[in-house]
Motif scaffolding. Sequence first.
Motif, PDB file in Angstrom:
ATOM      1  N   VAL A 183       0.518  -1.046   0.124  1.00 15.96           N
ATOM      2  CA  VAL A 183       0.170   0.040  -0.336  1.00 15.96           C
ATOM      3  C   VAL A 183       1.497   1.296   0.184  1.00 15.96           C
ATOM      4  CG1 VAL A 183      -1.426   0.922   1.498  1.00 15.96           C
ATOM      5  CG2 VAL A 183      -2.027  -0.964   1.105  1.00 15.96           C
ATOM      6  N   MET A 184       1.997   1.309   1.097  1.00 17.80           N
ATOM      7  CA  MET A 184       2.773   2.229   0.250  1.00 17.80           C
ATOM      8  C   MET A 184       3.596   2.778  -0.908  1.00 17.80           C
ATOM      9  SD  MET A 184       4.686   1.835   4.556  1.00 17.80           S
ATOM     10  CE  MET A 184       5.892   2.688   4.577  1.00 17.80           C
ATOM     11  N   ALA A 185       3.709   1.138  -1.405  1.00 17.36           N
ATOM     12  CA  ALA A 185       4.258   1.519  -2.505  1.00 17.36           C
ATOM     13  C   ALA A 185       3.099   2.137  -3.787  1.00 17.36           C
ATOM     14  CB  ALA A 185       4.939  -0.169  -3.137  1.00 17.36           C
ATOM     15  N   ASP A 228       3.219   5.578  -3.311  1.00 14.36           N
ATOM     16  CA  ASP A 228       3.900   6.053  -4.290  1.00 14.36           C
ATOM     17  C   ASP A 228       3.950   7.065  -5.798  1.00 14.36           C
ATOM     18  OD1 ASP A 228       5.337   6.774  -2.054  1.00 14.36           O
ATOM     19  OD2 ASP A 228       6.763   4.968  -2.359  1.00 14.36           O
ATOM     20  N   CYS A 229       3.605   5.258  -6.002  1.00 16.84           N
ATOM     21  CA  CYS A 229       3.169   5.294  -7.794  1.00 16.84           C
ATOM     22  C   CYS A 229       1.772   6.213  -7.839  1.00 16.84           C
ATOM     23  CB  CYS A 229       2.702   3.453  -7.593  1.00 16.84           C
ATOM     24  SG  CYS A 229       4.064   2.535  -8.119  1.00 16.84           S
ATOM     25  N   GLU A 282      -3.461   9.227 -13.360  1.00 14.05           N
ATOM     26  CA  GLU A 282      -4.163   9.282 -13.776  1.00 14.05           C
ATOM     27  C   GLU A 282      -3.548   8.374 -14.837  1.00 14.05           C
ATOM     28  OE1 GLU A 282      -7.470   9.579 -13.864  1.00 14.05           O
ATOM     29  OE2 GLU A 282      -6.783  10.438 -11.872  1.00 14.05           O
ATOM     30  N   SER A 283      -1.891   8.335 -14.541  1.00 17.30           N
ATOM     31  CA  SER A 283      -1.083   8.092 -15.931  1.00 17.30           C
ATOM     32  C   SER A 283      -1.970   5.984 -16.353  1.00 17.30           C
ATOM     33  CB  SER A 283       0.142   8.071 -16.151  1.00 17.30           C
ATOM     34  OG  SER A 283       0.765   7.234 -14.712  1.00 17.30           O
ATOM     35  N   THR A 332       1.414  -0.910 -14.189  1.00 23.58           N
ATOM     36  CA  THR A 332       2.687  -1.804 -14.463  1.00 23.58           C
ATOM     37  C   THR A 332       3.673  -1.240 -13.189  1.00 23.58           C
ATOM     38  OG1 THR A 332       2.022  -1.220 -16.137  1.00 23.58           O
ATOM     39  CG2 THR A 332       4.459  -1.678 -16.350  1.00 23.58           C
ATOM     40  N   ARG A 333       3.224   0.365 -12.935  1.00 24.70           N
ATOM     41  CA  ARG A 333       4.397   0.834 -12.301  1.00 24.70           C
ATOM     42  C   ARG A 333       4.489  -0.437 -10.492  1.00 24.70           C
ATOM     43  NH1 ARG A 333       3.639   5.985 -11.136  1.00 24.70           N
ATOM     44  NH2 ARG A 333       1.793   6.396 -12.896  1.00 24.70           N
TER      45      ARG A 333
END
Length: 244
Positions: free
Chosen positions: A114-116, A119-120, A126-127, A132-133
């Motif tokens: 969830v922390m990752a 950050d994403c 919106e990207s 994928t990220r």
Amino acid sequence: MIVSTGANGRGGGAIRVEGDRWHVTLAGMLGDHPPTDPVGFAAFANTISSPDIHDIVTSSEPLDEAVPHRFRSPVRRRFERLGTVPQGFLVLGDALCSFNPLYAQGMAVAAQQVMALRDCLHDGAESADLPTRFYSAASKVVDVAWQLSAGADLSHPGVLGPRTPRTRLTNAYVARVQRAAHVDPLVARTFLRVANLVEPPTALLHPRIASRILLRGNARPVAPPDFGGQPSVDRTPILTEPTR
Ligand SMILES: Cc1cc2nc3c(=O)[nH]c(=O)nc-3n(C[C@H](O)[C@H](O)[C@H](O)COP(=O)(O)OP(=O)(O)OC[C@H]3O[C@@H](n4cnc5c(N)ncnc54)[C@H](O)[C@@H]3O)c2cc1C
């Protein structure tokens, strides 16, 4: 109280809860399931490497039937390897990777994912490449815990799975860490912090720690303190004298 799995693959845990009750768990591995009837449950408790849980079970009255839980194997789904990932859809937590509960990592790793994700989202909510990220970042988080737990499972000869040179080397080193931890509090503390995902595994390779592991990794286990023949568990009748 936690009794780690001994040479026979059996272990358990007992947690004191409100109402002067104990929540007791027994565990076996590779098909060795604890019975759920009271007599069989107590007999199984008598086979683990410390008498404390057996003392609790036999000096208390069961409040309910034991509930079985069987865990077949850890499962990791490699969404980060998909060429195309579904848009508007993210998988995390146990759906992404479920760990052997013995290592108590699932919630911690879900929280790290969830922390990752936070950050994403911060880098572009919106990207189109958000999934994928995220899967790429989540896989790094999962890697650490997976190596620690699924890798450790493979140190048991009866567990099916490929043993890569990395797995063998890691398990040999961790065995040395555990022996050193018997006699070196700093190694023990660092190992617990790594196992509980507070520090990265590289903490065990830091020269200050690695030198202690290499020096003391052949240590024989220290005998437990002599309690004068008395059990270390509180023998107060558990259900009749509530704690105040
Ligand atoms: C015995 C045991 C002990 C554990 N001990 C620890 C520990 O000490 N520390 C630790 O960090 N982790 C521990 N874990 C792991 C931890 O419980 C999981 O990693 C965590 O619960 C995963 O959270 P989650 O939200 O991904 O999945 P879950 O908690 O499984 O939540 C998924 C939810 O989805 C619901 N659901 C499923 N299918 C559908 C559907 N079709 N429609 C609607 N709802 C659905 C389920 O009912 C469930 O409520 C343990 C796990 C077990 C089994």
